[in-house]
Design an enzyme around this catalytic site. Structure first.
Site, PDB file in Angstrom:
ATOM      1  N   SER A 110      48.078  35.443 -36.173  1.00 60.03           N
ATOM      2  CA  SER A 110      47.196  35.669 -37.327  1.00 60.03           C
ATOM      3  C   SER A 110      46.782  34.340 -37.923  1.00 60.03           C
ATOM      4  O   SER A 110      47.602  33.424 -38.029  1.00 60.03           O
ATOM      5  CB  SER A 110      47.939  36.487 -38.390  1.00 60.03           C
ATOM      6  N   GLY A 127      45.074  39.169 -37.295  1.00 64.89           N
ATOM      7  CA  GLY A 127      46.311  39.457 -36.571  1.00 64.89           C
ATOM      8  C   GLY A 127      46.446  40.949 -36.314  1.00 64.89           C
ATOM      9  O   GLY A 127      46.922  41.375 -35.253  1.00 64.89           O
ATOM     10  N   SER A 128      46.007  41.753 -37.290  1.00 66.56           N
ATOM     11  CA  SER A 128      46.079  43.211 -37.126  1.00 66.56           C
ATOM     12  C   SER A 128      45.181  43.655 -35.987  1.00 66.56           C
ATOM     13  O   SER A 128      45.571  44.502 -35.164  1.00 66.56           O
ATOM     14  CB  SER A 128      45.648  43.910 -38.422  1.00 66.56           C
ATOM     15  N   ASN A 170      34.523  46.243 -32.212  1.00 60.74           N
ATOM     16  CA  ASN A 170      34.005  44.883 -32.350  1.00 60.74           C
ATOM     17  C   ASN A 170      34.960  44.148 -33.273  1.00 60.74           C
ATOM     18  O   ASN A 170      34.956  44.368 -34.486  1.00 60.74           O
ATOM     19  CB  ASN A 170      32.590  44.879 -32.910  1.00 60.74           C
ATOM     20  N   ASP A 190      53.746  35.543 -37.446  1.00 57.07           N
ATOM     21  CA  ASP A 190      54.508  34.694 -38.373  1.00 57.07           C
ATOM     22  C   ASP A 190      55.304  33.632 -37.625  1.00 57.07           C
ATOM     23  O   ASP A 190      56.177  33.002 -38.222  1.00 57.07           O
ATOM     24  CB  ASP A 190      55.478  35.558 -39.192  1.00 57.07           C
ATOM     25  N   HIS A 195      49.225  32.198 -43.335  1.00 60.40           N
ATOM     26  CA  HIS A 195      49.925  31.949 -42.064  1.00 60.40           C
ATOM     27  C   HIS A 195      49.924  30.465 -41.705  1.00 60.40           C
ATOM     28  O   HIS A 195      49.391  29.648 -42.444  1.00 60.40           O
ATOM     29  CB  HIS A 195      49.324  32.836 -40.974  1.00 60.40           C
TER      30      HIS A 195
HETATM   31  C1  LIG Z   1      54.214  40.120 -38.580  1.00 66.50           C
HETATM   32  C2  LIG Z   1      52.775  40.338 -38.936  1.00 66.50           C
HETATM   33  N1  LIG Z   1      51.985  40.982 -38.075  1.00 66.50           N
HETATM   34  C3  LIG Z   1      50.678  41.180 -38.327  1.00 66.50           C
HETATM   35  C4  LIG Z   1      50.109  40.735 -39.497  1.00 66.50           C
HETATM   36  C5  LIG Z   1      48.657  40.998 -39.747  1.00 66.50           C
HETATM   37  O1  LIG Z   1      47.861  39.832 -39.732  1.00 66.50           O
HETATM   38  P1  LIG Z   1      46.429  39.819 -40.417  1.00 66.50           P
HETATM   39  O2  LIG Z   1      46.654  39.720 -41.901  1.00 66.50           O
HETATM   40  O3  LIG Z   1      45.743  38.616 -39.874  1.00 66.50           O
HETATM   41  O4  LIG Z   1      45.754  41.080 -40.063  1.00 66.50           O
HETATM   42  C6  LIG Z   1      50.896  40.081 -40.440  1.00 66.50           C
HETATM   43  C7  LIG Z   1      50.288  39.637 -41.698  1.00 66.50           C
HETATM   44  O5  LIG Z   1      50.842  39.011 -42.556  1.00 66.50           O
HETATM   45  C8  LIG Z   1      52.267  39.871 -40.155  1.00 66.50           C
HETATM   46  O6  LIG Z   1      53.069  39.233 -41.020  1.00 66.50           O
END
Ligand SMILES: Cc1ncc(COP(=O)(O)O)c(C=O)c1O
Length: 441
Positions: A211, A82-83, A290, A190, A216
């Site tokens: 994510s 997600g990041s 990547n 979320d 999740h």
């Molecule tokens: C609102 C939100 N954005 C982004 C992320 C990041 O997701 P990831 O852990 O897959 O990088 C999270 C992770 O919990 C999140 O709660």
């Protein structure tokens, strides 16, 4: 033949493991989260591995085509988190082939939440403009959004997460977006399965992220997605995900075509070398990354998609069971309620202790954890008070201008609503919460 036997054994193993799973109140933890998967995902994962296509391939492609429907969109890319998805959304806005937003572009967002909703703004060299959050929903405060847009008429982008699955007033928000001609990037990490006025979250923005981390709604171990309807944005996203390359051949089959999907793979692609023939696969239109997942993740993801209806139903059930417990103690808590017109598939059940409550967050969280009930804070809280960010804003200003975000940092905790949490576990939470509250009511 051997493959079939292996897969049969994998299924048997996974089913036995699930059948032997027990939970005893007071002996075992009630986890704050947990992935909802079974023999289907194990089998798909092992099969994918044994098939021998390791990097993203046909299952990746199938997943990529299938997923955006969840957000009411038509296109998009699967990623490794997600990041990464949030980073790709923001990076895409810098592309010369797209919006071409320069360094210093102002991006409006709430000051509280998960750090990687904010980080991409800093990582691509944009400037965040922060607003406070509301205490009841923890969503961005729309009055402050309007004030910020008056104070900074040059804000071009707005981004935020629908907090723990619950959106803000999207009618008002979209009016603001249209009126100020903003680009909306929705962090739906979320909020998979949540709706507003019957429309899925993720369908409102130019791009929307998801994510697939195990906590999740659905998982691939790690993973993410960026959905969009815009064909050019899709091409740019893809390029940033794949080293920055310009080639938009998608999937292993297209890669086998001698001249690629465009029919002109070998061409005069490099403007600075106009007389040279160059392989489009090695032409770089963006300064990229990547951020691709591997095939095995996508194979598991395809199985998870089939489970989404039951996942959302169980999350809504668990929200309701937790609400029944805490409703009695509303004098002490801001309780999570769905925003008007919305139907959240809750990521979690957040509780914000009111200012005048006779106990602290440490009191109740320690008590719950001693009784093996896991909780979590509202992620980073007021992010500008975190060590990594302290040089960006004077801490006194971060606190004074954003009192609700600061209050949430010190007074909010959440229980999980994961589909793996069973009603017996929530009944146990109820027993313990009632026990704690009997000291005060
Ligand atoms: C609102 C939100 N954005 C982004 C992320 C990041 O997701 P990831 O852990 O897959 O990088 C999270 C992770 O919990 C999140 O709660």
């Amino acid at each position: 033949m051997i493959m079939e036997e292996i897969l049969k054994l994998v299924r048997e193993y996974a089913e036995q493991k699930a059948a032997n799973k027990t939970w005893v109140a007071g002996r075992d933890f009630v986890n704050y989260a947990g992935a909802y998967y079974n023999a289907d995902e194990y089998e798909a994962g092992v099969k994918s591995l044994l098939n021998g296509w390791l990097a993203m391939g046909n299952d990746g492609l199938a997943f990529e085509r299938e997923f955006p429907k969840q957000f009411g969109k038509t296109k998009g890319i699967v990623t490794n988190s997600g990041s990464s998805s949030n980073l790709l959304m923001m990076s895409t806005l810098t592309s010369k082939r797209g919006y071409s937003l320069p360094k210093g572009t102002k991006v409006l967002m709430p000051i509280a939440g998960f750090p990687t909703t904010l980080n991409p703004t800093l990582q691509v060299g944009f400037d965040p403009v922060f607003v406070d959050i509301e205490l009841d929903t923890l969503n961005l405060d729309l009055d402050q959004v309007e004030q910020a847009l008056i104070a900074h008429p040059d804000i071009r982008v707005i981004t935020f997460a629908h907090v723990l699955g619950n959106p803000p007033n999207m009618d008002r928000l979209m009016d603001i977006v249209r009126h100020h001609n903003l680009i909306l990037l929705e962090d739906c990490c979320d909020a998979l399965g949540s709706t507003y006025d019957g429309k899925p979250m993720g369908s409102f923005g130019l791009m929307s992220s998801c994510s697939f981390y195990p906590a999740h709604h659905m998982t691939m171990g790690e993973g993410g997605y960026v959905a969009t309807d815009d064909a050019n944005t899709d091409v740019i996203l893809r390029s940033f995900r794949e080293w920055g390359r310009g080639c938009y051949c998608v999937g292993p089959e297209a890669n086998k075509l001698k001249c690629g999907s465009c029919g002109k793979r070998f061409n005069n692609w490099i403007p600075t070398l106009p007389d040279e023939i160059f392989d489009h696969k090695y032409v770089y239109d963006e300064i990229g990354y990547n951020l691709k997942p591997i095939e095995l993740q996508c194979s598991m993801g395809l199985e998870q998609l089939k489970k989404l209806p039951e996942i959302h139903a169980l999350r809504r059930r668990n929200y309701q069971l937790l609400f029944n417990i805490y409703e009695k103690y509303e004098q002490f808590f801001h309780l999570p309620r769905a925003t008007a017109k919305s139907d959240p598939s809750w990521f979690a059940f957040p509780l914000t202790i009111r200012k005048d409550a006779p106990f602290t967050r440490t009191d109740i969280v320690d008590y719950l954890e001693e009784n093996l009930i896991q909780t979590r804070p509202y992620f980073a809280g007021n992010i500008m008070l975190q060590p990594a960010y302290s040089h960006l804003m004077d801490p006194a200003q971060a606190k004074d201008l954003h009192p609700n975000a600061t209050h949430a940092m010190t007074h909010t905790y959440f229980h999980g609503t994961s589909p793996v949490i069973i009603p017996e576990q929530i009944a146990y939470i109820g027993e313990k919460v009632d026990g704690f509250m009997s000291l005060f009511v």
